[in-house]
Write a protein that holds these residues in place. Sequence first.
Motif, PDB file in Angstrom:
ATOM      1  N   PHE A  94       3.402  -5.372 -10.191  1.00  0.00           N
ATOM      2  CA  PHE A  94       2.967  -5.611  -8.722  1.00  0.00           C
ATOM      3  C   PHE A  94       2.711  -7.281  -8.668  1.00  0.00           C
ATOM      4  O   PHE A  94       2.623  -7.887  -7.551  1.00  0.00           O
ATOM      5  CB  PHE A  94       1.538  -4.907  -8.254  1.00  0.00           C
ATOM      6  N   SER A 140      -2.778  -3.690  -3.265  1.00  0.00           N
ATOM      7  CA  SER A 140      -2.456  -2.177  -3.532  1.00  0.00           C
ATOM      8  C   SER A 140      -3.751  -1.402  -3.562  1.00  0.00           C
ATOM      9  O   SER A 140      -4.537  -1.777  -3.556  1.00  0.00           O
ATOM     10  CB  SER A 140      -1.926  -2.100  -5.024  1.00  0.00           C
ATOM     11  N   TYR A 152       3.792   5.516  -6.138  1.00  0.00           N
ATOM     12  CA  TYR A 152       3.510   5.734  -7.222  1.00  0.00           C
ATOM     13  C   TYR A 152       2.492   6.610  -7.754  1.00  0.00           C
ATOM     14  O   TYR A 152       2.876   7.185  -8.778  1.00  0.00           O
ATOM     15  CB  TYR A 152       2.780   4.243  -7.784  1.00  0.00           C
ATOM     16  N   GLN A 153       1.535   6.955  -6.922  1.00  0.00           N
ATOM     17  CA  GLN A 153       0.163   8.001  -6.928  1.00  0.00           C
ATOM     18  C   GLN A 153       1.138   9.286  -7.221  1.00  0.00           C
ATOM     19  O   GLN A 153       1.087  10.230  -7.777  1.00  0.00           O
ATOM     20  CB  GLN A 153      -0.616   7.859  -5.965  1.00  0.00           C
ATOM     21  N   THR A 185      -0.225   1.588 -11.520  1.00  0.00           N
ATOM     22  CA  THR A 185      -0.217   0.484 -10.933  1.00  0.00           C
ATOM     23  C   THR A 185      -0.316  -0.616 -11.838  1.00  0.00           C
ATOM     24  O   THR A 185      -1.579  -0.932 -12.023  1.00  0.00           O
ATOM     25  CB  THR A 185      -0.928   0.555  -9.809  1.00  0.00           C
ATOM     26  N   THR A 236       3.883   1.824  -1.216  1.00  0.00           N
ATOM     27  CA  THR A 236       4.497   1.665  -2.531  1.00  0.00           C
ATOM     28  C   THR A 236       3.472   2.116  -3.482  1.00  0.00           C
ATOM     29  O   THR A 236       3.808   2.965  -4.492  1.00  0.00           O
ATOM     30  CB  THR A 236       4.699   0.191  -2.784  1.00  0.00           C
ATOM     31  N   GLN A 237       2.078   1.804  -3.506  1.00  0.00           N
ATOM     32  CA  GLN A 237       1.001   2.337  -4.294  1.00  0.00           C
ATOM     33  C   GLN A 237       0.982   3.897  -4.155  1.00  0.00           C
ATOM     34  O   GLN A 237       0.798   4.590  -5.143  1.00  0.00           O
ATOM     35  CB  GLN A 237      -0.082   1.788  -4.207  1.00  0.00           C
ATOM     36  N   ARG A 238       1.074   4.319  -2.796  1.00  0.00           N
ATOM     37  CA  ARG A 238       1.053   5.774  -2.615  1.00  0.00           C
ATOM     38  C   ARG A 238       2.215   6.684  -3.264  1.00  0.00           C
ATOM     39  O   ARG A 238       1.877   7.606  -3.649  1.00  0.00           O
ATOM     40  CB  ARG A 238       1.194   5.830  -0.903  1.00  0.00           C
ATOM     41  N   ARG A 254       0.762  -1.292  -0.022  1.00  0.00           N
ATOM     42  CA  ARG A 254       0.022   0.006   0.035  1.00  0.00           C
ATOM     43  C   ARG A 254       0.923   1.261  -0.112  1.00  0.00           C
ATOM     44  O   ARG A 254       0.524   2.025  -0.885  1.00  0.00           O
ATOM     45  CB  ARG A 254      -1.050  -0.059   1.233  1.00  0.00           C
TER      46      ARG A 254
END
Length: 662
Positions: free
Chosen positions: A655, A662, A643-644, A650, A639-641, A637
Amino acid sequence: MTPDLLRRARRIEERVRHAVAERRRTDPDPDDAFRGLYLSDERIHRLLDEGRTVDAGAPLADGDETTALGRAFGLTALDTELLLVALLPDLDDRFEAFYGYLNDDVTRRRPTIGLALGLCGLSGADARARDRLAPHSPLVEGGLLLTEDLDRPFLTRALRVPDRVTSHLLGSTAPDPRVAHLLVADEVTAPRTDASPLTAAVTKGAHLVYLKSPLGGTAHSLAVQALRETGRNPLTVNLHRLAEDPAPDRAVHLLVREARLTGAGLICSPVDALTPHHLPTLRLLTGAAVPVILSGTVPWDADWSARPPLHLSAPRLDPAQRAAIWAAALPGPVPADIDLTDLLAPFLLTPSQLADAARTAAQSALLTDGALHPDHISAGARAQNAAGLDRLARRIEPSVTWDDLVLPADTRTQLHELAARARHRDQVLGTWSMRPGGGRGRGVSALFAGDSGTGKTMSAEVIAADLGLDLYTVDLATVIDKYVGETEKNLERIFTEAAGINGVLLFDEADAIFGKRSEVKDAHDRYANVESAYLLQRMESFDGLAILSTNLRANLDDAFTRRLDLVIDFPLPDAADRRHLWTKSLGTQVPLSPDLDLDFCAESFELAGGNIRSIAITAAYLAATAGTEITMPLLIRATQREYQKLGRLTLASEFGPYLDLS
């Protein structure tokens, strides 16, 4: 008081006794208890009837041996007699009553000009005698004698000897309290150097010398050595304090008098502390009747003096000399495992700063086990930095080491080479004379180029830590200005302040101000090119360690890049380096779940070290909020932030099996 002055004082005393006796003999009522408070009718009539013969040819004085005071101030024998007439009430309080009686006014207990001239056998109408007490006379202009009651006629003005002159004649060496705060104790002297050119010049009458001194130069020690070799005492003036004095011109007059009284020469530094507002004060100082040795880092300005100075350059201490001075000032032995020469090599300090650094290091050692460590030595040296640059840049005390860097082998090697350049520049550019011409300084400059988060700023911090220096990060928001010429002024202030400290100067996002020069199509292009040209010239003359970082190396001017000592590329980390970065970023204090698949993260997520560090911190906050350890879902999670933030999608290809988390 010298025997000659004592003998003269006794003769003056005899004259005063004779004048008092004569006054009593001719006074119609000598026993009047109120004599001096009023004038009786009989006395007025007697004064009106009394005639006076002016003897313009009266002898000035006999030919006694000239005193040291007379030689220093150019006094005649008459000047010495007049000085003693004014001095007697400060030596014997009986003379207050004598002078009050002779002045016919018990409230005026100091000699007047007319009375002093009379006691020396001269008439108040003698022009030559009056000139000896005029404002331009050696006694008055030199500050040995003060005339008071200036609103009164010339002959009835009172004479007073300043307290400092009286105390000097009585043998005191304490400086005038009015200027004592401007004087500093003699610095720790550097190892003896060849001061013979300066010594010979002062001996032959060079009363004004300018020593241009670099950071860590020995201007003060050289001046002290030269003055002592000429038989003069050094009197050191702190020009920072003089600039803050409420009446600097008056202070200069008193400092010059102090030097003449004590047979000293004035050593004044740094001249950089005086602004154009202090130009009259500086001209007074440079026109003094004693040897004046000024030192500073700026070139000499012809407006500073009506007479040309002797120009000399002060040498800089080499690392071995710095170590010797530092060890001599330490209150105790230096541990055998400490290499002072190597530790102090990056620090350009004066002898007095080295002594202060040693004492500071000894105090720091008391906070631990009492043993001296290399960190104490570096901290003591850094404590000598001025605070001026703190207003223009953000100071960072390095807290990372080489072990914290995760970089390719070639990049690490180049960073070590950069640190070595800073550590050995005195030997290569100074002792070995490898510095090129063209006004180039002894500075070291490098460019760190690479994407954001690849470790450029951390590497600058590591180099600063390795050298024991502070890191100063320049905030470009305080530099760039929309008005023409202001950007250059802001940069000049930064470089000027940086020249006075031992630190690493980091220009982040340097392409914003060190960009390519372009074809001139309008006024904006012309002034932008002027900025770039100025920066190219200023970087070459800088004596410190400057690091520029950029995400866009291609935007930098080619001429500027050529002048850099090193250009170090920071590539994105490969999978193996990313694995190290994940481990270092998560650390050892945060609770980690056994299910963390860091190998997957390193292989799948092509991120820079800064991004990985940001993900680790976000995951730690998520774990703290949930009250658990960092698990794989929390890491995904986070990592997804990231990426944003980066605007990246994503993707399942990245992933993989963790896409649903995520």
